[in-house]
Scaffold this active site. Structure first.
Site, PDB file in Angstrom:
ATOM      1  N   ASN A   1     102.295  -2.439  47.475  1.00 62.88           N
ATOM      2  CA  ASN A   1     103.601  -3.047  46.276  1.00 62.88           C
ATOM      3  C   ASN A   1     104.857  -1.916  46.953  1.00 62.88           C
ATOM      4  O   ASN A   1     104.552  -0.806  48.193  1.00 62.88           O
ATOM      5  CB  ASN A   1     103.535  -2.078  44.495  1.00 62.88           C
ATOM      6  CG  ASN A   1     104.493  -2.486  44.348  1.00 62.88           C
ATOM      7  OD1 ASN A   1     105.062  -4.394  44.423  1.00 62.88           O
ATOM      8  ND2 ASN A   1     104.976  -1.899  43.133  1.00 62.88           N
ATOM      9  N   LYS A   2     105.610  -2.017  46.685  1.00 60.27           N
ATOM     10  CA  LYS A   2     106.948  -0.829  47.413  1.00 60.27           C
ATOM     11  C   LYS A   2     106.753   0.381  47.283  1.00 60.27           C
ATOM     12  O   LYS A   2     105.999   0.459  46.707  1.00 60.27           O
ATOM     13  CB  LYS A   2     108.183  -1.509  46.389  1.00 60.27           C
ATOM     14  CG  LYS A   2     109.179   0.079  46.684  1.00 60.27           C
ATOM     15  CD  LYS A   2     109.757  -0.883  48.167  1.00 60.27           C
ATOM     16  CE  LYS A   2     110.434  -1.763  47.925  1.00 60.27           C
ATOM     17  NZ  LYS A   2     111.437  -3.256  47.310  1.00 60.27           N
TER      18      LYS A   2
ATOM     19  N   GLN B   1     116.587  -1.197  43.521  1.00 62.83           N
ATOM     20  CA  GLN B   1     116.310  -1.780  43.008  1.00 62.83           C
ATOM     21  C   GLN B   1     116.061  -1.869  41.708  1.00 62.83           C
ATOM     22  O   GLN B   1     116.107  -2.091  40.665  1.00 62.83           O
ATOM     23  CB  GLN B   1     114.708  -3.183  43.666  1.00 62.83           C
ATOM     24  CG  GLN B   1     114.612  -3.629  44.900  1.00 62.83           C
ATOM     25  CD  GLN B   1     115.026  -2.857  46.060  1.00 62.83           C
ATOM     26  OE1 GLN B   1     114.861  -1.230  45.986  1.00 62.83           O
ATOM     27  NE2 GLN B   1     113.773  -3.572  46.907  1.00 62.83           N
TER      28      GLN B   1
ATOM     29  N   ARG C   1     108.379 -11.871  56.428  1.00 65.47           N
ATOM     30  CA  ARG C   1     108.467 -10.572  56.112  1.00 65.47           C
ATOM     31  C   ARG C   1     106.253 -10.789  55.670  1.00 65.47           C
ATOM     32  O   ARG C   1     105.907 -11.591  55.159  1.00 65.47           O
ATOM     33  CB  ARG C   1     109.214 -10.428  54.731  1.00 65.47           C
ATOM     34  CG  ARG C   1     110.644  -9.793  55.272  1.00 65.47           C
ATOM     35  CD  ARG C   1     111.390  -9.378  53.823  1.00 65.47           C
ATOM     36  NE  ARG C   1     110.710  -7.880  53.786  1.00 65.47           N
ATOM     37  CZ  ARG C   1     111.046  -7.700  52.638  1.00 65.47           C
ATOM     38  NH1 ARG C   1     111.452  -8.160  51.045  1.00 65.47           N
ATOM     39  NH2 ARG C   1     110.477  -6.078  52.407  1.00 65.47           N
TER      40      ARG C   1
ATOM     41  N   GLY D   1     110.655  -9.819  46.647  1.00 67.81           N
ATOM     42  CA  GLY D   1     109.638 -10.311  45.450  1.00 67.81           C
ATOM     43  C   GLY D   1     108.685 -11.204  46.281  1.00 67.81           C
ATOM     44  O   GLY D   1     109.582 -12.508  46.579  1.00 67.81           O
ATOM     45  N   ALA D   2     107.172 -11.409  46.236  1.00 72.92           N
ATOM     46  CA  ALA D   2     106.381 -11.623  47.132  1.00 72.92           C
ATOM     47  C   ALA D   2     106.473 -13.135  46.608  1.00 72.92           C
ATOM     48  O   ALA D   2     106.428 -14.122  47.695  1.00 72.92           O
ATOM     49  CB  ALA D   2     105.250 -11.620  47.317  1.00 72.92           C
TER      50      ALA D   2
ATOM     51  N   ASP E   1     102.613  -6.157  45.691  1.00 69.99           N
ATOM     52  CA  ASP E   1     103.537  -7.894  46.820  1.00 69.99           C
ATOM     53  C   ASP E   1     102.108  -8.400  46.975  1.00 69.99           C
ATOM     54  O   ASP E   1     102.001  -9.426  47.315  1.00 69.99           O
ATOM     55  CB  ASP E   1     103.733  -6.636  47.495  1.00 69.99           C
ATOM     56  CG  ASP E   1     105.099  -6.942  47.435  1.00 69.99           C
ATOM     57  OD1 ASP E   1     105.896  -5.870  46.368  1.00 69.99           O
ATOM     58  OD2 ASP E   1     106.388  -7.782  46.884  1.00 69.99           O
TER      59      ASP E   1
END
Lengths: 351, 351
Positions: free
Chosen positions: A251-252, A200, A101, A59-60, A241
């Site tokens: 995002n993911k 997740q 990341r 998670g950011a 994110d």
């Protein structure tokens, strides 16, 4: 008779999942949830960098806080050195932690500000470690507030009867959104994708929603289209994110394809935008998409799932253009992606 | 110098994967591929029914052939009974085998014709078991031809440079399509989704394509949208478990969502239509969608992947409306989904 208040689960307050304790950064191992609640102890900034890369923490915002504590560890490791060398070592640690990341944007301004504060502390003869720990603690507190308010603003968009699709784990803001809906007596239901390869959704989102008391149904990542087709979904909610100033949401991986489907079927896509867009990212091209080791798509929880002798591809995030985003729920209220830049002009919440 | 001819892998000729041997139906266990090539031996029609339900054999045509052999087993089991009782038992077996899996359409006409032939054989004092085995063998031969020609017609649409997305395992026609492209010297590449929960893409498609000599890249089921977004995909190809007369295509869950994305990005969706649409299914409403045990989405190759205390949902197929289907490649040539009914007027291939 008083109703028992529903409890907020473990991934809500970041201080429950990440601690700085006298030269140790203790990181809740999200890879082992929900079966096991266990912490990975990091003794050096390199340990913290590895924990971030290996997805112990995800998670950011959370991983940015971990990186900040990592710099505090470096300050402790190198405080005995002459100021100039001390600063050089901190700059090295900063570079290493900052490059763990690339997609989530929180880590960059946080780390840059942290390094600046550390330099100032060194120049002033203060304890850089303490300054950094205090700074990160403040960031976590601010982040918790952003998560809570972002979640509450999103909850204001929910109605009884909503059947919400979510993807991956949208973090503390999702917990607050669900919690508020339950407290308000809204009858909602959650559908969560499992979110391969790290699952997740199946592990984190499903467990958190169940603890909050929201009925939750797990589906595999190839099923959302069919649920839209059957009219089973009324809202689509994820985190972000990174949000560019022109309203692109990263995002993911998978977030985008479900956004296209939501759009096709007239289902609103609500993005939990926490503390708003990223100042340094004007557009989609400025959001780097992390590509992780393709080996990770060949396994599921340690078991080989793929044929041998083939290639794999693992982009960890995707980008959803603003035409597929309905609203971004931030700590400063609700914004269309088309004017998310206005976030910076909106008043800071007072409380 | 002669090039070595690429070999067609095991899931191409159905007779290699399904055998009738003196009162035993031997079914290749697709769940254990590609690691292990092993057969499940069925001694009764109930064994065959279980093998179909438990997905030892998969795919609309192969499981129909297995059911047909299952009826032959029943004919062997009950041949000593008086004609009337024999017929009753065959009708029971027919009902059981016919109701194993509802979505794939091949099983229904095949089983109905098989029962009729068995009755005629009994009335004529012939060996019903032999008649049924002969009938199913003929069906397999015809099915192999349909697969081959369907694959070749699809291959005619491919060009060098094509990067093909596929979902689940599209069966023998996919193998023929890839094989023909390779033989013709077309440089193509395959991207296959893993296809949770049974991972037919990761295990079957990936292994078959590799054996044929097509470079294959595995992605998880949440990634196709990003590949379309990046312009990495030029064709989308799947099989169909059922095609209605008005051009709706039912196939493995997920097919629909990728079809919507292909449409969004102007990528043609080619359906391998084998022996054409299903006479008894006029429209989408006439295609029943199988919902399997939700427990199956909680596991991956036997390992628990989900939190406890939640619900699951497992629709095994979905339906793609004709506006998202570009072309259906059948044994009798290429058809738009909008006039797939013309299949029945098209000439049968002569060879």
């Amino acid at each position: 008779m008083l109703m028992s208040t529903p409890k907020l689960p473990i991934l809500t307050n970041r201080a429950d999942t990440l601690k700085y304790e006298e030269g140790i950064v203790r990181v809740l191992d999200r890879r082992k949830l929900p079966e096991t609640v266990t912490f990975v102890d990091c003794y050096t900034y390199e340990d913290v960098a590895r924990a971030i890369i290996d997805m112990v923490i995800q998670g950011a915002p959370p991983l940015a806080y971990a990186a900040g504590y990592g710099l505090a560890l470096a300050a402790r490791q190198f405080s005995h050195l002459p100021a100039k060398v001390f600063k050089e070592r901190l700059a090295q640690a900063h570079g290493r932690l900052r490059s763990t990341r690339p997609t989530g944007a929180d880590i960059f301004p946080l780390m840059d500000q942290a390094l600046e504060l550390a330099y100032e502390a060194i120049d002033a003869g203060e304890n850089a470690e303490s300054v950094l720990v205090g700074f990160v603690n403040g960031q976590i507190k601010a982040g918790d507030r952003a998560a809570r308010l972002s979640g509450l603003h999103a909850a204001s968009l929910l109605s009884s009867g909503d059947r919400i699709l979510t993807h991956c784990f949208a973090g503390a803001a999702l917990n607050y959104m669900l919690y508020d809906a339950v407290l308000s007596g809204k009858e909602i239901e959650l559908f969560c994708t499992e979110t391969r390869p790290y699952l997740q959704g199946a592990r984190l989102t499903a467990a958190q929603a169940r603890e909050i008391g929201v009925p939750v149904t797990l589906i595999t990542d190839n099923m959302p289209g069919y649920l839209f087709y059957r009219g089973m979904i009324t809202k689509y909610v994820t985190a972000a994110d990174s949000i560019s100033l022109d309203g692109h949401v990263s995002n993911k991986i998978g977030t985008f394809q479900y956004a296209v489907l939501a759009h096709q079927f007239g289902v609103p896509f609500i993005v939990l935008g926490y503390d708003g867009p990223d100042r340094d990212r004007p557009n989609a091209a400025s959001i780097p998409i992390e590509e992780r080791d393709p080996e990770e798509v060949f396994y599921c929880r340690g078991v080989r799932t793929a044929a041998e002798g083939i290639k794999g591809y693992y982009p960890a995030f995707d980008i959803t253009p603003p035409q597929f985003v309905s609203v971004i729920a931030t700590e400063r209220g609700l914004f269309s992606p088309w004017h998310i830049k206005d976030y910076f002009q909106a008043p800071e919440p007072q409380e």
